[in-house]
Design a protein around this motif. Structure first.
Motif, PDB file in Angstrom:
ATOM      1  N   MET A  24      -7.328   8.291  -0.582  1.00 10.62           N
ATOM      2  CA  MET A  24      -7.268   7.945   1.123  1.00 10.62           C
ATOM      3  C   MET A  24      -7.290   9.237   0.974  1.00 10.62           C
ATOM      4  O   MET A  24      -7.472   9.155   2.099  1.00 10.62           O
ATOM      5  CB  MET A  24      -5.472   7.818   1.037  1.00 10.62           C
ATOM      6  N   GLU A  25      -7.029  10.028   0.154  1.00 13.53           N
ATOM      7  CA  GLU A  25      -7.357  11.296   1.048  1.00 13.53           C
ATOM      8  C   GLU A  25      -8.736  12.329   1.080  1.00 13.53           C
ATOM      9  O   GLU A  25      -9.018  12.718   2.141  1.00 13.53           O
ATOM     10  CB  GLU A  25      -6.901  12.487   0.024  1.00 13.53           C
ATOM     11  N   ARG A  26      -9.818  10.987   0.688  1.00 17.58           N
ATOM     12  CA  ARG A  26     -11.280  11.150   0.341  1.00 17.58           C
ATOM     13  C   ARG A  26     -11.313  10.551   2.056  1.00 17.58           C
ATOM     14  O   ARG A  26     -12.386  10.877   2.079  1.00 17.58           O
ATOM     15  CB  ARG A  26     -12.304  10.724  -0.821  1.00 17.58           C
ATOM     16  N   THR A  27     -10.368   9.614   2.637  1.00 20.49           N
ATOM     17  CA  THR A  27     -10.977   9.217   3.657  1.00 20.49           C
ATOM     18  C   THR A  27     -10.474   9.078   5.156  1.00 20.49           C
ATOM     19  O   THR A  27     -10.598   9.406   6.614  1.00 20.49           O
ATOM     20  CB  THR A  27     -10.644   7.003   3.769  1.00 20.49           C
ATOM     21  N   TYR A  28      -8.557   9.884   4.884  1.00 20.04           N
ATOM     22  CA  TYR A  28      -8.450  10.014   5.721  1.00 20.04           C
ATOM     23  C   TYR A  28      -7.893  11.909   5.583  1.00 20.04           C
ATOM     24  O   TYR A  28      -7.517  12.414   4.721  1.00 20.04           O
ATOM     25  CB  TYR A  28      -6.886   9.099   5.808  1.00 20.04           C
ATOM     26  N   THR A  29      -7.350  12.427   7.444  1.00 20.05           N
ATOM     27  CA  THR A  29      -6.758  13.279   7.333  1.00 20.05           C
ATOM     28  C   THR A  29      -5.921  13.617   6.749  1.00 20.05           C
ATOM     29  O   THR A  29      -4.907  12.614   6.644  1.00 20.05           O
ATOM     30  CB  THR A  29      -7.507  13.866   9.090  1.00 20.05           C
ATOM     31  N   ASP A  31      -3.484  14.769   8.359  1.00 17.03           N
ATOM     32  CA  ASP A  31      -2.317  14.911   9.142  1.00 17.03           C
ATOM     33  C   ASP A  31      -2.308  13.237   9.290  1.00 17.03           C
ATOM     34  O   ASP A  31      -0.901  12.627   9.356  1.00 17.03           O
ATOM     35  CB  ASP A  31      -3.001  14.848  10.801  1.00 17.03           C
ATOM     36  N   PHE A  32      -3.276  12.310   9.122  1.00 16.72           N
ATOM     37  CA  PHE A  32      -2.724  11.410   8.831  1.00 16.72           C
ATOM     38  C   PHE A  32      -2.250   9.929   7.975  1.00 16.72           C
ATOM     39  O   PHE A  32      -1.320   9.578   7.992  1.00 16.72           O
ATOM     40  CB  PHE A  32      -4.692  10.087   8.952  1.00 16.72           C
ATOM     41  N   MET A  33      -2.504  11.320   7.012  1.00 19.68           N
ATOM     42  CA  MET A  33      -1.676  10.511   5.047  1.00 19.68           C
ATOM     43  C   MET A  33      -0.716  10.975   5.174  1.00 19.68           C
ATOM     44  O   MET A  33       0.773  10.266   5.036  1.00 19.68           O
ATOM     45  CB  MET A  33      -2.220  11.523   4.431  1.00 19.68           C
ATOM     46  N   ASP A  36       0.705   7.397   7.448  1.00 18.95           N
ATOM     47  CA  ASP A  36       0.252   6.772   7.188  1.00 18.95           C
ATOM     48  C   ASP A  36       1.496   6.308   6.459  1.00 18.95           C
ATOM     49  O   ASP A  36       2.211   6.862   5.385  1.00 18.95           O
ATOM     50  CB  ASP A  36      -0.022   6.401   6.304  1.00 18.95           C
ATOM     51  N   THR A  38       1.634   3.105   3.637  1.00 20.59           N
ATOM     52  CA  THR A  38       1.145   3.580   2.519  1.00 20.59           C
ATOM     53  C   THR A  38       1.128   4.766   1.958  1.00 20.59           C
ATOM     54  O   THR A  38       1.694   4.911   0.222  1.00 20.59           O
ATOM     55  CB  THR A  38      -0.481   2.904   2.440  1.00 20.59           C
ATOM     56  N   ALA A  39       0.782   6.299   2.388  1.00 17.68           N
ATOM     57  CA  ALA A  39       0.272   7.281   1.999  1.00 17.68           C
ATOM     58  C   ALA A  39       1.802   7.733   1.412  1.00 17.68           C
ATOM     59  O   ALA A  39       1.728   8.382   0.706  1.00 17.68           O
ATOM     60  CB  ALA A  39      -0.455   8.028   2.267  1.00 17.68           C
TER      61      ALA A  39
END
Length: 133
Positions: A24-29, A31-33, A36, A38-39
């Motif tokens: 997830m960290e490779r895909t999302y910033t 701030d989004f993590m 989110d 799920t994160a």
């Protein structure tokens, strides 16, 4: 890999959860993590799994220590029992152990008899022999 299957299962779940978070960290910033669900759930799960791992390891170590102490106690009792058996066997084999005769070897004369000078030897002076008259 630990011998305890429970520890192995927890460690496997931790590894899987960390891998999911990394993906997830490779895909999302960041701030989004942080927002989110799920994160956030994965991070909470990771924290709980790490707590379970620590607790399970501690319990496992305490159980292993108790088992080792029990085995040591049993071994000490066995040693004492065997020492008692050895002492009994020695007593049976040598009933007069405190009055045992000495081992037989060459007989040594006792006291003052047996030879010239009544068993006494003259002390030799370092001056006698080579040049003393």
């Amino acid at each position: 890999m630990p011998d305890n299957p429970t520890l192995a299962a927890i460690e496997q779940r931790i590894s899987t959860t960390r891998e999911q978070l990394r993906n997830m960290e490779r895909t999302y910033t960041p701030d989004f993590m942080a927002m989110d669900p799920t994160a956030r759930t994965l991070r909470a799960s990771l924290t709980e799994l790490e707590r379970q791992l620590t607790s399970t390891r501690l319990s496992s170590q305490q159980a292993a220590m108790a088992d080792a102490e029990e085995q040591a106690s049993g071994a000490r009792a066995t040693v004492e029992r065997l020492r008692g058996q050895i002492a009994n066997k020695r007593h049976e084999a040598l009933p007069g152990a405190s009055r045992r005769p000495r081992p037989r070897g060459k007989a040594r004369p006792r006291g003052g008899g047996g030879g010239p000078g009544g068993g006494r030897q003259e002390k030799k002076s370092p001056l006698r022999g080579a040049g003393a008259a």
